[in-house]
Design a protein around this motif. Sequence first.
Motif, PDB file in Angstrom:
ATOM      1  N   LEU A 122     -11.437  14.657  33.446  1.00  0.00           N
ATOM      2  CA  LEU A 122      -9.980  14.552  33.421  1.00  0.00           C
ATOM      3  C   LEU A 122      -9.521  13.106  33.469  1.00  0.00           C
ATOM      4  O   LEU A 122      -8.480  12.753  32.910  1.00  0.00           O
ATOM      5  CB  LEU A 122      -9.388  15.365  34.568  1.00  0.00           C
ATOM      6  CG  LEU A 122      -9.402  16.840  34.183  1.00  0.00           C
ATOM      7  CD1 LEU A 122      -9.785  17.729  35.314  1.00  0.00           C
ATOM      8  CD2 LEU A 122      -8.080  17.228  33.564  1.00  0.00           C
ATOM      9  N   PHE A 123     -10.301  12.268  34.145  1.00  0.00           N
ATOM     10  CA  PHE A 123      -9.967  10.843  34.212  1.00  0.00           C
ATOM     11  C   PHE A 123      -9.990  10.244  32.801  1.00  0.00           C
ATOM     12  O   PHE A 123      -9.023   9.622  32.357  1.00  0.00           O
ATOM     13  CB  PHE A 123     -10.987  10.150  35.123  1.00  0.00           C
ATOM     14  CG  PHE A 123     -10.676   8.722  35.418  1.00  0.00           C
ATOM     15  CD1 PHE A 123      -9.678   8.392  36.323  1.00  0.00           C
ATOM     16  CD2 PHE A 123     -11.381   7.705  34.812  1.00  0.00           C
ATOM     17  CE1 PHE A 123      -9.390   7.073  36.610  1.00  0.00           C
ATOM     18  CE2 PHE A 123     -11.102   6.373  35.092  1.00  0.00           C
ATOM     19  CZ  PHE A 123     -10.107   6.056  35.990  1.00  0.00           C
ATOM     20  N   PHE A 156       1.937  15.912  34.326  1.00  0.00           N
ATOM     21  CA  PHE A 156       0.761  16.777  34.288  1.00  0.00           C
ATOM     22  C   PHE A 156       0.098  16.813  35.663  1.00  0.00           C
ATOM     23  O   PHE A 156      -0.455  17.825  36.075  1.00  0.00           O
ATOM     24  CB  PHE A 156      -0.251  16.283  33.239  1.00  0.00           C
ATOM     25  CG  PHE A 156      -1.485  17.149  33.172  1.00  0.00           C
ATOM     26  CD1 PHE A 156      -1.475  18.332  32.468  1.00  0.00           C
ATOM     27  CD2 PHE A 156      -2.643  16.801  33.861  1.00  0.00           C
ATOM     28  CE1 PHE A 156      -2.591  19.152  32.431  1.00  0.00           C
ATOM     29  CE2 PHE A 156      -3.764  17.610  33.836  1.00  0.00           C
ATOM     30  CZ  PHE A 156      -3.732  18.791  33.115  1.00  0.00           C
ATOM     31  N   VAL A 175      -8.542  18.305  42.439  1.00  0.00           N
ATOM     32  CA  VAL A 175      -9.671  17.843  41.641  1.00  0.00           C
ATOM     33  C   VAL A 175      -9.299  17.745  40.159  1.00  0.00           C
ATOM     34  O   VAL A 175      -9.723  16.834  39.460  1.00  0.00           O
ATOM     35  CB  VAL A 175     -10.856  18.813  41.864  1.00  0.00           C
ATOM     36  CG1 VAL A 175     -11.858  18.700  40.762  1.00  0.00           C
ATOM     37  CG2 VAL A 175     -11.508  18.519  43.200  1.00  0.00           C
ATOM     38  N   LEU A 176      -8.476  18.673  39.684  1.00  0.00           N
ATOM     39  CA  LEU A 176      -8.163  18.692  38.252  1.00  0.00           C
ATOM     40  C   LEU A 176      -6.967  17.822  37.894  1.00  0.00           C
ATOM     41  O   LEU A 176      -6.868  17.322  36.776  1.00  0.00           O
ATOM     42  CB  LEU A 176      -7.890  20.131  37.795  1.00  0.00           C
ATOM     43  CG  LEU A 176      -9.081  21.088  37.857  1.00  0.00           C
ATOM     44  CD1 LEU A 176      -8.653  22.493  37.474  1.00  0.00           C
ATOM     45  CD2 LEU A 176     -10.192  20.617  36.942  1.00  0.00           C
ATOM     46  N   ILE A 204      -8.727  13.434  45.947  1.00  0.00           N
ATOM     47  CA  ILE A 204      -9.760  14.082  45.128  1.00  0.00           C
ATOM     48  C   ILE A 204     -10.964  14.451  45.993  1.00  0.00           C
ATOM     49  O   ILE A 204     -11.487  15.567  45.922  1.00  0.00           O
ATOM     50  CB  ILE A 204     -10.212  13.141  43.986  1.00  0.00           C
ATOM     51  CG1 ILE A 204      -9.092  12.977  42.954  1.00  0.00           C
ATOM     52  CG2 ILE A 204     -11.470  13.672  43.317  1.00  0.00           C
ATOM     53  CD1 ILE A 204      -9.399  11.938  41.887  1.00  0.00           C
ATOM     54  N   PHE A 218      -3.111   4.809  43.270  1.00  0.00           N
ATOM     55  CA  PHE A 218      -4.393   4.989  42.592  1.00  0.00           C
ATOM     56  C   PHE A 218      -5.497   5.225  43.620  1.00  0.00           C
ATOM     57  O   PHE A 218      -6.281   6.177  43.519  1.00  0.00           O
ATOM     58  CB  PHE A 218      -4.682   3.731  41.758  1.00  0.00           C
ATOM     59  CG  PHE A 218      -6.006   3.737  41.057  1.00  0.00           C
ATOM     60  CD1 PHE A 218      -6.178   4.427  39.874  1.00  0.00           C
ATOM     61  CD2 PHE A 218      -7.085   3.040  41.576  1.00  0.00           C
ATOM     62  CE1 PHE A 218      -7.394   4.429  39.220  1.00  0.00           C
ATOM     63  CE2 PHE A 218      -8.312   3.026  40.931  1.00  0.00           C
ATOM     64  CZ  PHE A 218      -8.472   3.726  39.745  1.00  0.00           C
ATOM     65  N   PRO A 269      -7.109  13.006  38.917  1.00  0.00           N
ATOM     66  CA  PRO A 269      -7.703  11.979  38.038  1.00  0.00           C
ATOM     67  C   PRO A 269      -6.767  11.553  36.916  1.00  0.00           C
ATOM     68  O   PRO A 269      -6.794  10.397  36.495  1.00  0.00           O
ATOM     69  CB  PRO A 269      -8.945  12.674  37.469  1.00  0.00           C
ATOM     70  CG  PRO A 269      -9.264  13.747  38.430  1.00  0.00           C
ATOM     71  CD  PRO A 269      -7.964  14.204  38.997  1.00  0.00           C
ATOM     72  N   VAL A 270      -5.935  12.479  36.437  1.00  0.00           N
ATOM     73  CA  VAL A 270      -5.007  12.134  35.358  1.00  0.00           C
ATOM     74  C   VAL A 270      -3.954  11.154  35.871  1.00  0.00           C
ATOM     75  O   VAL A 270      -3.585  10.186  35.194  1.00  0.00           O
ATOM     76  CB  VAL A 270      -4.363  13.410  34.779  1.00  0.00           C
ATOM     77  CG1 VAL A 270      -3.365  13.058  33.690  1.00  0.00           C
ATOM     78  CG2 VAL A 270      -5.434  14.332  34.234  1.00  0.00           C
ATOM     79  N   LEU A 281       1.990  12.500  31.007  1.00  0.00           N
ATOM     80  CA  LEU A 281       0.806  12.304  31.838  1.00  0.00           C
ATOM     81  C   LEU A 281       1.175  12.359  33.320  1.00  0.00           C
ATOM     82  O   LEU A 281       0.462  12.947  34.135  1.00  0.00           O
ATOM     83  CB  LEU A 281       0.143  10.959  31.503  1.00  0.00           C
ATOM     84  CG  LEU A 281      -0.485  10.862  30.116  1.00  0.00           C
ATOM     85  CD1 LEU A 281      -0.963   9.449  29.848  1.00  0.00           C
ATOM     86  CD2 LEU A 281      -1.651  11.832  29.984  1.00  0.00           C
ATOM     87  N   PHE A 336      -7.806   8.927  45.071  1.00  0.00           N
ATOM     88  CA  PHE A 336      -9.221   9.273  45.209  1.00  0.00           C
ATOM     89  C   PHE A 336      -9.525   9.900  46.560  1.00  0.00           C
ATOM     90  O   PHE A 336     -10.421  10.738  46.673  1.00  0.00           O
ATOM     91  CB  PHE A 336     -10.095   8.048  44.934  1.00  0.00           C
ATOM     92  CG  PHE A 336     -10.175   7.740  43.479  1.00  0.00           C
ATOM     93  CD1 PHE A 336     -11.025   8.467  42.657  1.00  0.00           C
ATOM     94  CD2 PHE A 336      -9.360   6.788  42.908  1.00  0.00           C
ATOM     95  CE1 PHE A 336     -11.069   8.226  41.303  1.00  0.00           C
ATOM     96  CE2 PHE A 336      -9.394   6.541  41.549  1.00  0.00           C
ATOM     97  CZ  PHE A 336     -10.248   7.260  40.742  1.00  0.00           C
ATOM     98  N   LEU A 373      -3.502   3.422  36.280  1.00  0.00           N
ATOM     99  CA  LEU A 373      -4.338   2.300  35.858  1.00  0.00           C
ATOM    100  C   LEU A 373      -3.806   1.700  34.550  1.00  0.00           C
ATOM    101  O   LEU A 373      -3.680   0.479  34.413  1.00  0.00           O
ATOM    102  CB  LEU A 373      -5.772   2.796  35.677  1.00  0.00           C
ATOM    103  CG  LEU A 373      -6.878   1.772  35.856  1.00  0.00           C
ATOM    104  CD1 LEU A 373      -6.814   1.167  37.245  1.00  0.00           C
ATOM    105  CD2 LEU A 373      -8.232   2.432  35.651  1.00  0.00           C
ATOM    106  N   LEU A 374      -3.489   2.578  33.593  1.00  0.00           N
ATOM    107  CA  LEU A 374      -2.953   2.107  32.314  1.00  0.00           C
ATOM    108  C   LEU A 374      -1.621   1.385  32.526  1.00  0.00           C
ATOM    109  O   LEU A 374      -1.349   0.349  31.923  1.00  0.00           O
ATOM    110  CB  LEU A 374      -2.773   3.277  31.340  1.00  0.00           C
ATOM    111  CG  LEU A 374      -4.068   3.923  30.827  1.00  0.00           C
ATOM    112  CD1 LEU A 374      -3.767   5.206  30.067  1.00  0.00           C
ATOM    113  CD2 LEU A 374      -4.825   2.948  29.931  1.00  0.00           C
ATOM    114  N   ILE A 383      -5.688   7.639  36.114  1.00  0.00           N
ATOM    115  CA  ILE A 383      -5.824   6.865  34.875  1.00  0.00           C
ATOM    116  C   ILE A 383      -4.451   6.419  34.384  1.00  0.00           C
ATOM    117  O   ILE A 383      -4.297   5.323  33.839  1.00  0.00           O
ATOM    118  CB  ILE A 383      -6.593   7.674  33.791  1.00  0.00           C
ATOM    119  CG1 ILE A 383      -6.925   6.773  32.596  1.00  0.00           C
ATOM    120  CG2 ILE A 383      -5.823   8.866  33.305  1.00  0.00           C
ATOM    121  CD1 ILE A 383      -7.909   5.705  32.894  1.00  0.00           C
TER     122      ILE A 383
END
Lengths: 229, 543
Positions: A48-49, B255, B214-215, B176, B169, B218-219, B252, B173, B225-226, B222
């Motif tokens: 997913l990352f 989501f 978990v799902l 997660i 960010f 992470p989106v 994003l 984690f 991060l972007l 990222i």
Amino acid sequence: MADAVMPVAHEAISPEEEIYLKHHFATPGQQMDADTLGMWTFLITEVLFFGGMFASYAVYRNLYYGAFASTSKYMNVTLGATNTAVLICSSLTMAMAVRSAQLSKRAQLIRYLFLTMIFGTIFLVIKAFEYHDKYVEHLIPGLGFQYEQFPQYEHNAQILFFLYFAMTGMHAIHMIVGLGLLSWLAIEAYRRKYNENYFTPVEMVGLYWHFVDIVWIFLFPLLYLIGDR
Amino acid sequence: MATIAHEIPQVAPEEVNYLNVEHGWKSWLLTTDHKRIAMLYLFSITAMFFVGGLMAVLFRINLLQPEGIFSPETYNRLFSMHGIVMVFLFLVPSIPATLANFLIPIMVGAKDLAFPRVNLLSWYLYIAGAAFTLYAIVRGGVDTGWTFYAPYSSTYSNSYVLAAAMGIFIAGFSSILTGLNFIVTVHKMRAPGMTWGRLPLFVWSNYATGLIQVLGTPVLAITMLLLAFERIAHVGIFDPNIGGDPILFQHLFWFYSHPAVYIMILPGMGVISEIVSCFSKKRIFGYNFVAFSSMAIAVLSFVVWGHHMFVTGESVYTGLAFSFLSFMVAVPSAIKVFNWTATMYKGSISFDTPMLYVFGFIGLFTIGGLTGLHLATLATDVATHGTYFVVAHFHYVMVGGMVMAFLGGLHFWWPKMTGRLYPEGWSKFSALIIFIGFNLTFFPQFILGYLGMPRRYQSYPPEFQALNVLSSAGASILGIGYLIPMIYFVWSWKYGPKAGNNPWGAAGLEWQIQSPPTTFNFDETPIVKEEAYNYGKLEEILG
Ligand SMILES: [Cu+2]
């Protein structure tokens, strides 16, 4: 509660297995199962990352197909294909390393771990050369980006190049982490940590390494082979 | 569970438990005991709750006057930091990282979570994320709102976006890793006889939460991060100057951030299931439906994010689909409410403090949920989008729901966590104060939104002043309501009367072990022979 609590019936644990069993697990089998499920779950989070970037790629490739296709002229397919082959070889040696650990073949395990690290390093060196070429050709967005051959695509092509560096960069970071894990495995293997009773870390790092390889298998066609040449 | 009638003999006065087994700061900062890590989290998120609350106090003062008191810049930073701190550093970890961290291993009959060191790592990541965010606050804050919409956040905002984005960010984690640990623990660490059908509903709801963490997270990671890269290097994929699409950022972001709403409510629903059953002295009504509805929420939560973008250039057909799916996700939530109500029917209800919070939760969550349907309806959303109606809606769910459940759960399990009782009178009084203060704060905001007052503005037309003053007055009552438990919990920790192992006469493995538990929870792995919530049997045994 005393009357209801009976000793838990489970497979006998040999003394060799016992030393590797963490206190909160009942059996080595349970420990191995938990580690494996944990690793797979972690890999799903990784999917997913990367998925955020793949989704962005899909959106912009639809919006700006012409610009994306034009970038293929600047991608070095030979180096990309070489790297693909290098990574596939590294996956093979990694699988052999896991097998050697399961068979308690220590020297072989160390040898395969080193081979895997060598392949990984070759990949990163080639990648560094490619990055350098992009720098020389002014193809890094934000660092004096120039796109003289297709001036009409100058804006939108930057998006592809940004994604190229973001995706391959994130992939390279994962490779570097993987190399660190492999070095750690090699040291632990040298200290006789792994044998047929305990090889979970080798297997887990193996899963991680294969995952990183698979990401590249997707990146290569998506980034290098968009336009027909 | 099979052994409800037997209490472990109390070895008075100095029994060893997880709190007194070791002393010194090292024994806490290097612990891998899930119960100690839960306590570390409890202190950390409480601190963050008061940081976020302080921001709210300040902007509620600003809104006492139509022309405002602070500058618009300051006001923007206050509400942004309030949202960021409350969502990412309080609500997301609130119940999972504290109560669930403490209880899940015990409820499934295990000595610890599957990965105790990963659990500790998650706390350190949380602290690192909080440090970045606090740095942003100290330097002057962020003014993008908690949603960080690009390109304002990536290009134009003149505030500490980078530090806050990195804070989120990193804290992501930690979330997660908590979710991953729960999933593996529930799958692999259950005691013999603890089948899926016998798991307490609190475990089910946190398992579903783990899936979302978990799902989804992470989106978000990222995306942040972007965004950060775009802000540093002035080039990226959301930048409209090179054809980038800011709407992509919103896709994003939501989501993750719509499912995150369920990270912030599912664990609370689990708490309610436990408490309602215990204080009705009845088996939960429709166990399978309540368990399954948690999973249904987890799945459906991933396909409704577009309802945040009805007026942001989304096609009509996309809007229709997201609207329909948003109605769908309300069904499992409603199933839960019906089942809690049915559980109370003909139960022998007692009105202890945790149960008062349950009543608060059910009423407020129902209002919050139903007004969510107004917002999921395309036509009414166009009218109320971006108004105080939205603010009131999600505060009824997040504060009226999750914070109520968190406090209810904290009161319910406090005797287990500390071995002490809290003052009954004060706790009931503060529950009442919180309920009154909450409604006084947020109900006027429904009316304000309906009348058209937009959110995120430092000033407003004078005719809105009466309702705004009412809301600020309510906020001060609510603030006092939150301070009272703070004080008596600290008191209770040291001076509270000993609670015994099972002060509520509750079923569930956690009530059959010592209070506070020993480091490894159980002397021997328990063998479970009964379903959860077997209060009928309990009555029989106790007479
Ligand atoms: Cu939503």
